[in-house]
Write a protein that holds these residues in place. Structure first.
Motif, PDB file in Angstrom:
ATOM      1  N   ARG A   1      -3.017 -21.664 -46.808  1.00  0.00           N
ATOM      2  CA  ARG A   1      -4.010 -22.731 -46.886  1.00  0.00           C
ATOM      3  C   ARG A   1      -5.383 -22.097 -46.796  1.00  0.00           C
ATOM      4  NH1 ARG A   1      -4.859 -24.915 -41.410  1.00  0.00           N
ATOM      5  NH2 ARG A   1      -3.926 -23.449 -39.939  1.00  0.00           N
TER       6      ARG A   1
ATOM      7  N   GLU B   1      -2.123 -17.449 -43.902  1.00  0.00           N
ATOM      8  CA  GLU B   1      -0.704 -17.707 -44.154  1.00  0.00           C
ATOM      9  C   GLU B   1      -0.173 -18.771 -43.214  1.00  0.00           C
ATOM     10  OE1 GLU B   1       3.574 -15.410 -44.775  1.00  0.00           O
ATOM     11  OE2 GLU B   1       1.829 -14.290 -44.066  1.00  0.00           O
ATOM     12  N   THR B   2       0.712 -19.584 -43.734  1.00  0.00           N
ATOM     13  CA  THR B   2       1.420 -20.577 -42.950  1.00  0.00           C
ATOM     14  C   THR B   2       2.835 -20.664 -43.500  1.00  0.00           C
ATOM     15  OG1 THR B   2       1.390 -22.871 -42.160  1.00  0.00           O
ATOM     16  CG2 THR B   2       0.679 -22.485 -44.432  1.00  0.00           C
ATOM     17  N   THR B   3       3.590 -21.638 -43.091  1.00  0.00           N
ATOM     18  CA  THR B   3       4.939 -21.832 -43.629  1.00  0.00           C
ATOM     19  C   THR B   3       5.135 -23.299 -43.974  1.00  0.00           C
ATOM     20  OG1 THR B   3       5.815 -22.068 -41.385  1.00  0.00           O
ATOM     21  CG2 THR B   3       6.017 -19.911 -42.423  1.00  0.00           C
TER      22      THR B   3
ATOM     23  N   ASP C   1      -5.550 -14.829 -35.734  1.00  0.00           N
ATOM     24  CA  ASP C   1      -5.146 -15.095 -37.120  1.00  0.00           C
ATOM     25  C   ASP C   1      -6.016 -14.283 -38.075  1.00  0.00           C
ATOM     26  OD1 ASP C   1      -3.169 -16.824 -36.450  1.00  0.00           O
ATOM     27  OD2 ASP C   1      -4.282 -18.647 -36.868  1.00  0.00           O
TER      28      ASP C   1
ATOM     29  N   GLN D   1       2.309 -19.151 -32.918  1.00  0.00           N
ATOM     30  CA  GLN D   1       2.541 -19.407 -34.340  1.00  0.00           C
ATOM     31  C   GLN D   1       3.586 -18.453 -34.902  1.00  0.00           C
ATOM     32  OE1 GLN D   1      -0.876 -18.836 -36.976  1.00  0.00           O
ATOM     33  NE2 GLN D   1      -0.477 -20.854 -37.845  1.00  0.00           N
TER      34      GLN D   1
ATOM     35  N   ARG E   1      -6.170 -25.706 -36.789  1.00  0.00           N
ATOM     36  CA  ARG E   1      -4.938 -24.969 -36.513  1.00  0.00           C
ATOM     37  C   ARG E   1      -5.081 -23.492 -36.865  1.00  0.00           C
ATOM     38  NH1 ARG E   1      -1.116 -26.622 -39.844  1.00  0.00           N
ATOM     39  NH2 ARG E   1      -2.452 -28.026 -41.034  1.00  0.00           N
TER      40      ARG E   1
ATOM     41  N   GLN F   1       7.313 -19.283 -36.611  1.00  0.00           N
ATOM     42  CA  GLN F   1       7.697 -18.741 -37.913  1.00  0.00           C
ATOM     43  C   GLN F   1       8.976 -17.918 -37.821  1.00  0.00           C
ATOM     44  OE1 GLN F   1       4.163 -16.624 -39.046  1.00  0.00           O
ATOM     45  NE2 GLN F   1       3.135 -18.442 -39.841  1.00  0.00           N
TER      46      GLN F   1
END
Length: 610
Positions: free
Chosen positions: A510, A499-501, A482, A206, A477, A210
């Motif tokens: 999310r 955190e995500t992008t 994480d 991940q 996911r 990113q």
């Protein structure tokens, strides 16, 4: 009612540190005609495998490793004649090779196959050097010392079937990989190559995606228009672990992707390659087409894989000794905390005087506190928790029903800001268990944070609680490693944010209800192993006070301290510090020897057995 008595087999040793699995292998060897000596060595080899070794040395300076017996020449000869032992040229449960290394068959087969595949890939590559004009376009005309190694990597990757890029944190590995991928695509402008990227763990994969998104955005503005189509072809979508990339089937314990069903990719990039173990590297090499390019990226000085082998360390050592053109080590750090560079360099070298001098000259960027008992540890933790309690990691979020899209966007933005604040500082522990371990210290930190925040002591979920996912969950996911942060909205409803992008590469977050999370634990204190691939503004690295602790190593200390972007604190006794610096990880095995020498006579037979 029947009564059963379980008795130790005659060949077993009461004081050996063997696990139940090791003892079971000993009994298996005895039941299948092996001598008591071979049965005991089988148990020792199994134990060594659990410690990360691929072989048990019976001869030379490493003989007697882990407490295993040192054999006489007569005993070695007797063992070599045992029906369960071969020299590797014929199938047998155990292998004794010429240098006196005793293997479980699968480790020997993996080692021979990996050495052959790597050697064939290196021999098949024909370097196609990039001219200075191409490099100037990719680097915006910059030719300084800081980017010299990066330019070298981009210039030399063309035409290779294997390329290794190594270097510490902050040396620009991701941006170099992007330019390498642009160069590889430019070599055949009439074809659009398929590119796959991945990493050993879900979190590392991940982070790679990113980093690629952010790197592509940064390059977009500086590249000439002719390079833009190539940049768009570099994948930055779903994060793939190597197990997903190779289509691992847990029911059969096999990978669907292999030499018969290879990956469709023309270029395969694997980040955090120091985490790859011997068996996984073999599976990867089998699945990458012979005409495809494999790029291994990672820090060879970090901790090695959890499973058997130290493959990146071995590969880098051999290739650098050869001054090979298919490897480049990046050394210039682009981080703001330049004072930490001499600290990390001294740790890598195991130079205790240089380390102390580097810390003394680092000012407030590095500090070493002599922590050799629980009382001193609690004092340091008290200051640490006071800073944590003041950090902006408990923002109030708008209520979920407070408005449509605008409220959702504000919630996500506030959650991202809180997650970024949380990532500014991290306590890293060498141990997971015990009074100096991450589990105990995380509980202690949470108790004191609850007091500072007026949270009832028995409340499990509360605003500001940080958690670490410990198992991959592809449905949500969320991946092992994480970090999430529990936050409350205006109505008091709790959600855990990660955190995500966005598709545009922008940071977002999310959320999940606490009860829907996969397996997790507290994240205010985590192990150094769990921190691999992460970076924080400030880290505190805690070593156990016992200098004889087996966990201590130079790579462990380097991995922990090099997570810091700006400030690194070391909490350890003087004896533990010296022990860690003086103890490099040296896993036993023969991969480096096989890579550095000509093929042995048993290797063709080995490949026919795969």
């Amino acid at each position: 009612m029947n009564a059963y008595r379980f008795q130790r087999a005659p060949a077993e040793l009461a004081d050996a540190p063997w696990r139940p699995l090791d003892r079971a292998l000993l009994r298996w060897a005895l039941a299948h005609g092996g001598s008591p000596l071979v049965a005991r060595l089988a148990a020792w080899a199994s134990f060594a495998d659990g410690e990360g070794d691929t072989a048990l040395p019976l001869d030379g300076p490493q003989a007697g490793r882990h407490g295993a017996p040192v054999l006489s020449p007569d005993e070695l000869a007797m063992m070599a004649a045992d029906p369960l032992v071969s020299d590797g040229s014929t199938p047998a449960p155990f292998v004794l090779d010429a240098p006196g290394r005793f293997y479980l068959w699968r480790n020997h087969a993996d080692e021979v196959a990996v050495a052959q595949q790597l050697r064939m890939r290196r021999e098949a590559g024909n370097g196609i050097a990039a001219d200075e004009a191409v490099l100037d376009e990719l680097f915006g005309g910059v030719r300084g010392e800081a980017v010299a190694r990066q330019r070298q990597a981009v210039a030399q990757v063309g035409g290779r079937r294997l390329f290794v890029l190594t270097g510490g944190p902050g040396t620009g590995k991701t941006t170099t990989v992007l330019r390498m991928l642009l160069r590889l695509q430019q070599l055949d402008p009439g074809k659009v190559p398929t590119i796959q990227v991945g990493a050993p763990t879900g979190k590392a994969a991940q982070r790679l995606v990113q980093s690629l998104r952010q790197g592509k955005q940064a390059l977009q503005a500086s590249l000439p228009d002719t390079w833009r189509p190539y940049l768009e072809c570099i994948p930055d979508g779903e994060a793939l672990t190597l197990h997903r990339m190779l289509a691992y089937d847990p029911r059969r314990n096999r990978f669907a992707r292999d030499a018969t069903h290879p990956l469709a990719a023309d270029i395969v990039v694997v980040d955090e390659a120091s985490m790859i173990d011997l068996a996984l590297l073999r599976a990867l090499l089998q699945a990458v087409r012979p005409d495809a390019t494999l790029v291994l990226v990672g820090d060879a000085d970090q901790l090695t894989s959890v499973a058997a082998g130290s493959v990146l360390m071995d590969v880098v050592a051999v290739m650098e000794a050869e001054r090979a053109p298919d490897i480049v080590r990046l050394e210039h750090s682009f981080r703001a905390g330049q004072q930490l560079v001499p600290v990390n360099r001294a740790v890598r070298a195991g130079n205790a005087p240089a380390f102390r001098e580097a810390v003394a000259h680092a000012g407030d960027r590095a500090r070493w506190a002599a922590v050799d008992d629980v009382a001193r540890l609690r004092r340091e933790l008290g200051h640490w928790v006071e800073e944590l309690a003041r950090m902006p990691i408990r923002p109030g979020l708008p209520a979920h029903h407070a408005g449509p899209e605008e409220a959702g966007s504000e919630r996500s933005t506030l959650a991202v800001q809180a997650l970024h604040a949380l990532a500014r500082r991290q306590l890293l522990c060498a141990l997971r268990e015990d009074s100096f371990g991450a589990l105990v210290l995380n509980t202690w930190i949470e108790q004191h944070l609850k007091q500072a925040w007026d949270v009832p002591a028995d409340r499990v979920w509360y605003p500001g609680r940080a958690v670490l996912v410990t198992r991959n969950d592809y449905a949500t996911r969320l991946y092992n490693g994480d970090v999430g942060l529990c936050l409350a909205d205006a109505d008091g409803a709790l959600r855990v944010w990660f955190e995500t992008t966005t598709a545009d590469g922008e940071p977002a977050a999310r959320s999940f209800a606490p009860g829907t999370l996969p397996a997790h634990e507290g994240a205010f204190a985590i192990t150094i192993h769990k921190s691999q691939g992460s970076e924080y503004d400030e880290v505190a690295v805690l070593l156990p006070p016992d200098p004889d602790s087996r966990i201590l190593s130079r790579q462990l200390l380097y991995t922990g301290l090099s997570r810091a972007r700006r400030t690194a604190l070391l909490w350890s006794s003087e004896a533990s510090l010296d022990a860690a610096l003086a103890r490099p990880v040296q896993r036993a095995g023969g991969l480096a020897d096989r890579l550095a020498s000509a093929p042995s006579v048993d290797e063709p037979q080995q490949l026919s057995l795969l």
